[in-house]
Design an enzyme around this catalytic site. Sequence first.
Site, short mmCIF file in Angstrom:
data_model
loop_
_atom_site.label_atom_id
_atom_site.label_comp_id
_atom_site.label_asym_id
_atom_site.label_seq_id
_atom_site.Cartn_x
_atom_site.Cartn_y
_atom_site.Cartn_z
N TYR A 1 3.20 7.91 -6.51
CA TYR A 1 2.54 7.17 -5.43
C TYR A 1 1.54 8.07 -4.70
CZ TYR A 1 6.55 4.31 -6.60
OH TYR A 1 7.47 3.59 -7.30
N GLY B 1 14.34 3.33 -8.36
CA GLY B 1 14.79 3.62 -7.00
C GLY B 1 15.43 4.95 -6.73
N CYS C 1 -12.03 9.64 9.51
CA CYS C 1 -12.18 9.37 10.94
C CYS C 1 -11.06 8.48 11.47
CB CYS C 1 -13.54 8.73 11.20
SG CYS C 1 -14.83 9.84 10.68
N ARG D 1 9.50 7.32 -9.36
CA ARG D 1 9.45 8.56 -8.58
C ARG D 1 10.31 9.69 -9.15
NH1 ARG D 1 8.62 8.05 -2.87
NH2 ARG D 1 9.43 5.95 -3.13
N ARG E 1 0.73 8.68 1.70
CA ARG E 1 2.14 8.56 2.08
C ARG E 1 2.45 9.10 3.49
NH1 ARG E 1 6.06 10.39 -0.05
NH2 ARG E 1 7.31 8.50 -0.10
N1 LLP Z 1 10.67 -1.46 -10.27
C1 LLP Z 1 10.10 -2.25 -9.33
C2 LLP Z 1 10.15 -3.70 -9.52
C3 LLP Z 1 9.48 -1.67 -8.22
O1 LLP Z 1 8.94 -2.45 -7.30
C4 LLP Z 1 9.45 -0.25 -8.08
C5 LLP Z 1 8.80 0.37 -6.92
C6 LLP Z 1 10.03 0.52 -9.10
C7 LLP Z 1 10.64 -0.12 -10.17
C8 LLP Z 1 10.02 2.02 -9.09
O2 LLP Z 1 10.71 2.55 -8.02
P1 LLP Z 1 10.98 4.13 -7.93
O3 LLP Z 1 11.88 4.51 -9.07
O4 LLP Z 1 9.68 4.83 -8.04
O5 LLP Z 1 11.62 4.31 -6.62
N2 LLP Z 1 4.63 3.55 -2.29
C9 LLP Z 1 6.00 3.84 -1.92
C10 LLP Z 1 6.98 3.37 -2.98
C11 LLP Z 1 6.89 1.91 -3.29
C12 LLP Z 1 7.83 1.49 -4.38
C13 LLP Z 1 7.51 0.14 -4.87
N3 LLP Z 1 8.30 -0.30 -5.97
C14 LLP Z 1 6.11 5.32 -1.64
O6 LLP Z 1 5.11 6.02 -1.73
O7 LLP Z 1 7.17 5.79 -1.28
#
Ligand code: LLP
Length: 422
Positions: A375, A239, A346, A276, A316
């Site tokens: 992503y 996150g 389109c 991320r 995104r």
């Molecule tokens: N752990 C779980 C259980 C998750 O669902 C996620 C992301 C992460 C870890 C990793 O989160 P991060 O560190 O990357 O924030 N497609 C969206 C983001 C969706 C995130 C889903 N879960 C975007 O492009 O912003």
Amino acid sequence: MNHFEYKNGELFCEDIAVSTIAKEVGTPFYLYSKATLERHFEAFDSGFKGVDHLTCFAVKSCSNIAVLSLFSGLGGGADIVSGGELFRALSAGMDPKRIIYSGVGKTEEEIRYGLTSGILLFNVESAQELHRINEVAADMNLKAAIAFRVNPDVDPKTHAYISTGLAKNKFGIPIQEALDLYLEANEMTNIDVQGVSCHIGSQLTLISPFVETLRKLKKFALQLADKGINIQYLDLGGGVGITYDDEEPPHPMEYAKAIQEELAGLDVTLILEPGRVIVGNAGIMVTEVQYTKTNRGGEQEKHFIVVDAGMNDLTRPSLYGAYHSISPVVEKGNGSQVADIVGPICETGDFLAKDREFPEVAQGDLLAVESAGAYGFTMASNYNSRPRVAEVMVSGDQFRVIRKRETMESLIQGEAIPEFGE
Ligand code: LLP
């Protein structure tokens, strides 16, 4: 800090001009810097070196096996959410004992695959899933190691589509109901209760929601201990946000420090699931200008830069209204204008940038869409029957294609024109 830099007005990835790669692989393509991936992984992971921990990279953010193998080599594990991601992690040579399995909808087949592979933990998200895992494990004569993903009802203060830790979100088990489930699981013959996990959302720019969550989890772990359930793993999820525009997310060190302070006194192995923050700014997408046009007749003139990458390649901006910085790969010092940078799909929603002050560009110019490592490719689709683009990794002055551009043939692979009987 990343290794995408302008040298004499031309964008380089480490020691190679981006335009050199474009000439060889064509456009569009995703481009990752190996040195940046390593640096970001280590910057995150080393923040926790004072505590027993496991950094399980969130495969969904960037799932190319070259990237997974790199993190595996640095001691990382994987956070997976599907059988497909498990296959990728194993194909990349990841130690199954460093793989954890999250997600609300694991099928029986996927659970079986996880158990056969000997993964470290399932993060269980419902009572029904617990029962299913127990049954599959019994059938295989095994004990399945699990943690429950609890939903702490904390507001991560991020985009609604990517916040997961509020009571109204579909994820996890409400923390106030979790105790009963732990007690039930503890009595099951084929379940080995080992942890508590959570993930409250993505692209967080504040530390406080993480600390609030950890406080709740810690209290909960003590409640469990009172009932004789001593957990071994505490999983705080992923996150941590990155800078796309003007966001000021916490530095990973700052985040790590705050977490460790809060964790003090709890004898557990900490699991983290960053995605991320590690890969986001380690990758760009390179696209070529096809046309420029100006539509008049409305209230005002509207300039468009039409490029060869669309919402199917990087979704995104269309999906979340997300901002990605975009720059010409070769700076020409031209005047600027306000334009929409759009793809060939389109749909009106097919844009990479809207009303962006942008240098004047011409047909054939290359543009770099920044912060596209997370992503980006993983959310790409074949919409409008567009082959998915190539992925390339740079190390120093060398580059390698780590995923070939799809071909026309790959578009119809597996399809058939049916013949029906009378
Ligand atoms: N752990 C779980 C259980 C998750 O669902 C996620 C992301 C992460 C870890 C990793 O989160 P991060 O560190 O990357 O924030 N497609 C969206 C983001 C969706 C995130 C889903 N879960 C975007 O492009 O912003």
